[in-house]
Design an enzyme around this catalytic site. Structure first.
Site, mmCIF file in Angstrom:
data_model
loop_
_atom_site.group_PDB
_atom_site.id
_atom_site.type_symbol
_atom_site.label_atom_id
_atom_site.label_comp_id
_atom_site.label_asym_id
_atom_site.label_seq_id
_atom_site.Cartn_x
_atom_site.Cartn_y
_atom_site.Cartn_z
ATOM 1 N N LYS A 82 -65.614 36.735 -67.027
ATOM 2 C CA LYS A 82 -66.081 37.601 -68.105
ATOM 3 C C LYS A 82 -64.907 38.156 -68.925
ATOM 4 O O LYS A 82 -65.054 38.420 -70.113
ATOM 5 C CB LYS A 82 -66.905 38.772 -67.548
HETATM 6 C C1 LIG Z 1 -71.382 35.724 -65.276
HETATM 7 C C2 LIG Z 1 -70.927 34.863 -64.192
HETATM 8 C C3 LIG Z 1 -71.402 33.555 -64.060
HETATM 9 C C4 LIG Z 1 -72.479 32.968 -64.925
HETATM 10 O O1 LIG Z 1 -72.178 32.839 -66.259
HETATM 11 P P1 LIG Z 1 -73.366 32.712 -67.323
HETATM 12 O O2 LIG Z 1 -72.705 32.717 -68.613
HETATM 13 O O3 LIG Z 1 -74.218 33.947 -67.109
HETATM 14 O O4 LIG Z 1 -74.109 31.487 -66.991
HETATM 15 C C5 LIG Z 1 -70.884 32.766 -63.034
HETATM 16 N N1 LIG Z 1 -69.974 33.268 -62.184
HETATM 17 C C6 LIG Z 1 -69.513 34.525 -62.266
HETATM 18 C C7 LIG Z 1 -68.533 34.994 -61.257
HETATM 19 C C8 LIG Z 1 -69.961 35.364 -63.273
HETATM 20 O O5 LIG Z 1 -69.478 36.608 -63.348
#
Ligand SMILES: *Cc1c(COP(=O)(O)O)cnc(C)c1O
Length: 483
Positions: free
Chosen positions: A116
């Site tokens: 993120k």
């Molecule tokens: C948010 C997240 C995901 C998934 O990503 P999306 O964009 O929601 O599909 C996968 N792994 C981690 C650790 C995340 O924080």
């Protein structure tokens, strides 16, 4: 220049700054570009040696008008956004198994140790810049399954034109993730733990959507969103596919496969965008756990809501992968009427049956794989004991899905698996996975988390039933304090 329209077609097109600052489109749809810019082979080759920030500059320049963010400003914002990543390559690519052509893209070297951070820093920085230009302020409110909240909270610290309100389902994220939000020293960050969320983060999304659907409230509280419905995030998330590609291939033009642990489909939409722009991708593996919405949609064209399953890969425990609407938009002829009908049907009945043409389009170059908790845990253990490489549960889902595909398709195309979190964010899961019990390997800890474990927490709790009221009350009081 590119304009942004709503997947539901109910608003006139806007420029990049409006799309970013509004978050949701006013008609409840998601902003999409009115065209996807193409990248020529020559351009692809020219970009192949660029640093991550320079590559991001080239790609984002195709989507952001210079009159909105001038060239030098865009460069500066990008450099600042990646400045506190710990790795010199920002997002390094590791070759795990040469004989199997298996790679891991480590997206977790940012300040809160998850993927993120890759897009959030830039989003918050560009929002703050645009607001400063306008002399305005916004409150960003977001529901988190554990990683979005910390990334947004961290990126918001010290921003004068923004206050940040991360909502999380209390008890359903790891203690480490909670502490990343509750131990920050910032008076513009207000995390809120919400108890009794039967559907986890999706319950919080509903309340957020309700607030946004009330134009008076939205105006009064100056609300915006940095969830991955925000176009800026999915756009930035296209960049790491290009960057990983260049590190993996021998010659530009070679095709690769990406395996992506998917929840709300924002990361994978970034991949779709990269491919649509011209990146040579043979296929994408949409790696999921036992939450089956995406798997079912790709298998037989039924896009439907299931009850939430709590798994060891909690960041992808998502009932409604809302970026899928963007994907459907581009795969069903960019027809807003169709998306509008489907979104209405989905919210009324929890289910949509895609037409055959759309199903064929979404299956083209995409395969969904569901990985059980047992397989996730044994994958963590296998890679730790055999390769000395510690995966987090989400990276493990991507790897397990890639291995399954490799054996089924007997392909020797390079597969790049996206590792989306640092293992230290999930020590309890690592303990379950590797039989060392009390003794965690050093790679399962991180100094920033060890420090957060020693600090006082600024904990604020409310019940899901009263969330809307509590939030409005809290935000109003904060506004009065600031004025
Ligand atoms: C948010 C997240 C995901 C998934 O990503 P999306 O964009 O929601 O599909 C996968 N792994 C981690 C650790 C995340 O924080």
């Amino acid at each position: 220049m590119i304009k942004y329209t709503s997947t539901k077609g109910g608003v006139s097109s806007v420029s990049f700054d409006e799309a970013v600052l509004q978050g949701f489109a006013a008609d409840g749809g998601l902003f999409v570009p009115d065209q996807i810019p193409g990248v020529s082979k020559e351009q692809l080759i020219n970009w192949s040696k660029l640093s991550y920030a320079d590559l991001a500059f080239e790609i984002l320049s195709l989507y952001i008008d210079r009159s909105i963010v001038p060239e030098d400003k865009l460069k500066e914002l990008l450099i600042n956004s990646f400045a506190d990543f710990e790795h010199p390559k920002t997002i390094p690519l590791i070759n795990l198994e040469e004989e199997n052509q298996l790679y891991v893209l480590e997206l977790f070297h940012g300040p809160t140790l998850s993927f993120k951070d890759v897009a959030m820093g830039f989003l918050i920085n560009v929002m703050d810049y645009l607001l400063e230009q306008r002399g305005e302020c916004l409150s960003i409110i977001l529901a988190t399954t554990g990683d979005t909240g910390p990334a947004a909270a961290h990126a918001s610290v010290g921003k004068k034109s923004l206050s940040c309100w991360p909502l999380y389902p209390k008890g359903m994220i790891s203690e480490e993730q909670e502490r990343q939000m509750t131990t920050l020293d910032a008076d513009n960050v207000h995390p809120l733990g919400v108890e009794n969320c039967a559907d986890g983060g999706d319950d919080l999304d509903l309340v957020v959507a309700e607030l946004f659907a009330d134009p008076k409230l939205k105006q009064k509280l100056k609300l915006s969103s940095v969830n991955s419905i925000n176009w800026c995030r999915v756009m930035v998330q296209a960049v790491h596919y290009f960057y990983a590609y260049y590190q993996a291939v021998d010659t530009v033009g070679e095709e690769v496969i990406f395996s992506v642990p998917s929840g709300a489909f924002g990361n994978l939409f970034g991949g779709y965008l990269a491919k649509a722009m011209g990146l040579p991708v043979q296929s994408f593996i949409c790696a999921t756990n036992s939450n089956l919405t995406l798997k079912t949609a790709f298998s037989d064209g039924t896009f439907r809501k299931f009850d939430l399953q709590q798994t060891v890969s909690s960041a992808i425990d998502i009932v409604v992968p809302y970026n899928f609407w963007r994907f459907l938009y581009f795969n069903s002829g960019s027809d807003p009427e169709k998306i509008k009908d489907w979104m209405t049907c989905f919210s009324e009945t929890g289910e949509v049956h895609l037409d055959e043409g759309t199903l064929r389009n979404i299956q083209n170059g995409f395969r969904a794989v569901s990985i059980s908790d047992d397989l996730t845990l044994s994958t963590i253990n296998d890679f730790h004991s055999q390769k000395g490489y510690l995966l987090d549960p989400h990276g493990a889902v991507a790897i397990a899905a890639a291995k399954e595909q490799q054996s089924q398709l007997s392909t020797n195309t390079k597969i790049i698996c996206l590792a989306t979190a640092h293992p230290s964010k999930f020590p309890e899961i690592i303990r379950k996975a590797i039989p060392l019990r009390n003794q965690l390997p050093p790679s399962a800890t991180h100094p920033s988390l060890e420090k957060a474990a020693k600090l006082c927490q600024n904990l604020r709790i409310c019940d899901c039933e009263h969330l809307k009221f509590a939030l409005i009350d809290s935000m109003t009081k904060q506004q009065n304090k600031n004025n």
